[in-house]
Motif scaffolding. Sequence first.
Motif, short mmCIF file in Angstrom:
data_model
loop_
_atom_site.label_atom_id
_atom_site.label_comp_id
_atom_site.label_asym_id
_atom_site.label_seq_id
_atom_site.Cartn_x
_atom_site.Cartn_y
_atom_site.Cartn_z
N LYS A 85 0.86 -1.19 0.00
CA LYS A 85 0.00 0.00 0.00
C LYS A 85 0.89 1.23 0.00
O LYS A 85 1.81 1.35 0.81
N GLY A 86 0.64 2.15 -0.93
CA GLY A 86 1.37 3.41 -0.97
C GLY A 86 2.64 3.38 -1.80
O GLY A 86 3.36 4.37 -1.85
N LEU A 87 2.91 2.27 -2.45
CA LEU A 87 4.07 2.14 -3.35
C LEU A 87 3.61 1.43 -4.61
O LEU A 87 2.53 0.83 -4.65
N ASN A 88 4.45 1.43 -5.63
CA ASN A 88 4.15 0.74 -6.87
C ASN A 88 4.13 -0.78 -6.63
O ASN A 88 5.17 -1.37 -6.33
N LYS A 89 2.97 -1.39 -6.78
CA LYS A 89 2.84 -2.82 -6.52
C LYS A 89 3.76 -3.66 -7.40
O LYS A 89 4.32 -4.65 -6.97
N LYS A 90 3.93 -3.25 -8.66
CA LYS A 90 4.77 -4.02 -9.58
C LYS A 90 6.21 -4.11 -9.07
O LYS A 90 6.89 -5.09 -9.30
N GLU A 91 6.67 -3.06 -8.39
CA GLU A 91 8.05 -3.04 -7.90
C GLU A 91 8.25 -3.92 -6.67
O GLU A 91 9.35 -4.41 -6.43
N TYR A 92 7.21 -4.10 -5.86
CA TYR A 92 7.39 -4.76 -4.57
C TYR A 92 6.66 -6.09 -4.40
O TYR A 92 7.16 -6.98 -3.73
N LEU A 93 5.47 -6.22 -4.97
CA LEU A 93 4.65 -7.41 -4.74
C LEU A 93 5.37 -8.68 -5.15
O LEU A 93 5.95 -8.76 -6.24
#
Length: 174
Positions: A85-93
Amino acid sequence: MSCGMVRKVDELGRVVIPKEMRRILNIKTGSSIEMFINDNNEVVLKKFSEITNVLLFAENLAEVIFDYLKLPCLISDDEKILVVKGLNKKEYLNKKIVNLNNKNKNKKDYFVLNKEEQFLLENKNNFENNYIFNIYSEGIETGYIYILSENILPDNIISNIIILKKFLSNLLKF
């Protein structure tokens, strides 16, 4: 991944998972293993992530934390990021995390890493403070809540997050 290892079943139906496989899968004493038979009648063993059982709650929890603090919030099991939440999901998920067990030797409710102490293998972030709150299930570290901030969080905010992470830990017992 095919390892080609063969193990015998003992008289109680137990099979030993080789040490190398346990290391690769981060399976520790007390870890839960999910077993099922797939469509090809093969027995499949998977490391069980207790947090995925309460994933919907974890997503709502991260959203509440993000809405309340206006700071990025991530939730992971002990291997990868499951909620962003609050960041680019593609970068972290689904990105792998480093083993954090050695970072919190005193088993406190949380610890703080600065931006030089990276907690993700595949991503660096530019936040000065990475607050990491341990999630336990039956005394075993099963996941983490990450709050990323430029500033030091006040004690009352930290106390509120500790209450929320304990609630999530209690959900894992059911």
